[in-house]
Design a protein around this motif. Structure first.
Motif, PDB file in Angstrom:
ATOM      1  N   GLN A  16      29.730  35.232  26.465  1.00 30.95           N
ATOM      2  CA  GLN A  16      30.255  36.365  26.373  1.00 30.95           C
ATOM      3  C   GLN A  16      30.131  37.638  26.717  1.00 30.95           C
ATOM      4  N   ASP A  17      28.594  38.007  26.808  1.00 28.15           N
ATOM      5  CA  ASP A  17      28.417  39.482  28.111  1.00 28.15           C
ATOM      6  C   ASP A  17      28.875  39.433  29.752  1.00 28.15           C
ATOM      7  N   TYR A  18      28.704  38.666  30.306  1.00 27.57           N
ATOM      8  CA  TYR A  18      29.525  38.049  31.757  1.00 27.57           C
ATOM      9  C   TYR A  18      30.741  38.152  31.460  1.00 27.57           C
ATOM     10  N   LEU A  19      31.662  37.714  30.070  1.00 28.75           N
ATOM     11  CA  LEU A  19      33.194  37.422  30.522  1.00 28.75           C
ATOM     12  C   LEU A  19      33.161  38.986  30.504  1.00 28.75           C
ATOM     13  N   ILE A  20      33.026  40.005  29.589  1.00 26.69           N
ATOM     14  CA  ILE A  20      32.944  41.567  29.734  1.00 26.69           C
ATOM     15  C   ILE A  20      32.977  42.328  30.433  1.00 26.69           C
ATOM     16  N   LYS A  21      31.570  41.804  30.937  1.00 27.65           N
ATOM     17  CA  LYS A  21      31.309  42.510  32.838  1.00 27.65           C
ATOM     18  C   LYS A  21      32.343  42.117  33.271  1.00 27.65           C
ATOM     19  N   LYS A  22      32.412  41.276  33.328  1.00 27.00           N
ATOM     20  CA  LYS A  22      33.655  40.295  34.034  1.00 27.00           C
ATOM     21  C   LYS A  22      35.402  41.012  34.223  1.00 27.00           C
ATOM     22  N   LYS A  23      35.393  41.153  33.102  1.00 26.53           N
ATOM     23  CA  LYS A  23      36.777  42.144  32.805  1.00 26.53           C
ATOM     24  C   LYS A  23      36.855  43.708  32.481  1.00 26.53           C
ATOM     25  N   ASN A  24      36.055  44.192  32.454  1.00 29.27           N
ATOM     26  CA  ASN A  24      35.725  45.898  33.385  1.00 29.27           C
ATOM     27  C   ASN A  24      35.701  45.526  34.362  1.00 29.27           C
ATOM     28  N   PHE A  25      35.367  44.459  35.132  1.00 30.64           N
ATOM     29  CA  PHE A  25      34.917  44.906  36.531  1.00 30.64           C
ATOM     30  C   PHE A  25      36.682  44.457  37.081  1.00 30.64           C
ATOM     31  N   TYR A  26      37.186  44.062  36.209  1.00 32.09           N
ATOM     32  CA  TYR A  26      38.394  43.493  36.625  1.00 32.09           C
ATOM     33  C   TYR A  26      39.330  44.777  35.536  1.00 32.09           C
ATOM     34  N   GLN A  27      39.306  45.035  35.636  1.00 30.72           N
ATOM     35  CA  GLN A  27      40.228  46.562  34.970  1.00 30.72           C
ATOM     36  C   GLN A  27      39.825  47.670  36.142  1.00 30.72           C
ATOM     37  N   LYS A  28      38.901  47.543  36.624  1.00 32.25           N
ATOM     38  CA  LYS A  28      38.969  48.923  37.654  1.00 32.25           C
ATOM     39  C   LYS A  28      39.432  48.260  39.059  1.00 32.25           C
ATOM     40  N   ILE A  29      39.142  47.144  39.611  1.00 30.34           N
ATOM     41  CA  ILE A  29      39.237  46.715  40.856  1.00 30.34           C
ATOM     42  C   ILE A  29      41.185  46.932  40.822  1.00 30.34           C
ATOM     43  N   ILE A  30      41.845  46.199  39.684  1.00 31.82           N
ATOM     44  CA  ILE A  30      42.979  47.229  39.217  1.00 31.82           C
ATOM     45  C   ILE A  30      43.896  48.320  39.350  1.00 31.82           C
ATOM     46  N   PHE A  31      42.595  49.160  38.873  1.00 32.18           N
ATOM     47  CA  PHE A  31      43.242  51.023  39.233  1.00 32.18           C
ATOM     48  C   PHE A  31      43.194  50.857  40.507  1.00 32.18           C
ATOM     49  N   ASP A  32      42.239  50.128  40.773  1.00 33.08           N
ATOM     50  CA  ASP A  32      41.738  50.710  42.345  1.00 33.08           C
ATOM     51  C   ASP A  32      42.390  50.464  43.265  1.00 33.08           C
ATOM     52  N   HIS A  33      43.528  48.725  42.966  1.00 32.79           N
ATOM     53  CA  HIS A  33      44.370  48.672  43.461  1.00 32.79           C
ATOM     54  C   HIS A  33      45.234  49.054  43.385  1.00 32.79           C
ATOM     55  N   THR A  34      46.141  49.507  41.876  1.00 26.98           N
ATOM     56  CA  THR A  34      46.989  50.358  42.409  1.00 26.98           C
ATOM     57  C   THR A  34      46.971  51.683  43.178  1.00 26.98           C
ATOM     58  N   PHE A  35      46.185  52.659  43.337  1.00 32.44           N
ATOM     59  CA  PHE A  35      46.663  53.652  43.994  1.00 32.44           C
ATOM     60  C   PHE A  35      45.727  53.036  45.004  1.00 32.44           C
ATOM     61  N   GLY A  36      45.721  52.169  45.689  1.00 28.85           N
ATOM     62  CA  GLY A  36      45.578  51.975  47.322  1.00 28.85           C
ATOM     63  C   GLY A  36      44.060  52.143  47.623  1.00 28.85           C
ATOM     64  N   LEU A  37      43.139  51.778  47.197  1.00 26.44           N
ATOM     65  CA  LEU A  37      42.149  52.082  47.362  1.00 26.44           C
ATOM     66  C   LEU A  37      41.039  50.232  47.558  1.00 26.44           C
ATOM     67  N   LYS A  38      41.655  49.935  46.919  1.00 28.61           N
ATOM     68  CA  LYS A  38      41.154  48.184  47.401  1.00 28.61           C
ATOM     69  C   LYS A  38      42.201  47.690  48.012  1.00 28.61           C
ATOM     70  N   LYS A  39      41.960  46.311  49.027  1.00 27.19           N
ATOM     71  CA  LYS A  39      42.945  46.364  50.137  1.00 27.19           C
ATOM     72  C   LYS A  39      43.216  44.202  49.596  1.00 27.19           C
ATOM     73  N   ASN A  40      42.734  43.793  49.281  1.00 26.16           N
ATOM     74  CA  ASN A  40      41.943  42.388  49.133  1.00 26.16           C
ATOM     75  C   ASN A  40      42.982  42.286  47.840  1.00 26.16           C
TER      76      ASN A  40
END
Length: 63
Positions: A16-40
C-alpha cells in the motif's frame, strides 16, 4: 513476461505504501509530460503497468 517475485515478499502495508508513492510519482510524470518536460513515454507506460501489478497483488491478498 517473467513474474516478479519481489511483490510476493512484501507485506500488505508495504504494498500500500509503495502504491501510494508510485501513484504520486505517476501524477508528477504526467504533469511534466503534459508541459513538455518529460520526453520518454515508455517510462510512463512502465510506471502505469507497475501500478497495475501492485493493485492486482493487493487485491489478491485481500481476498
Amino acid at each position: 513476461m517473467k513474474k516478479d517475485t519481489t511483490l510476493k515478499k512484501l507485506t500488505i502495508e508495504n504494498i500500500q505504501d509503495y502504491l501510494i508513492k508510485k501513484k504520486n510519482f505517476y501524477q508528477k510524470i504526467i504533469f511534466d509530460h503534459t508541459f513538455g518536460l518529460k520526453k520518454n513515454p515508455i517510462e510512463i507506460r512502465f510506471l502505469r503497468k507497475n501500478i497495475a501489478q501492485l493493485k492486482t497483488e493487493l487485491n489478491i491478498r485481500k481476498k
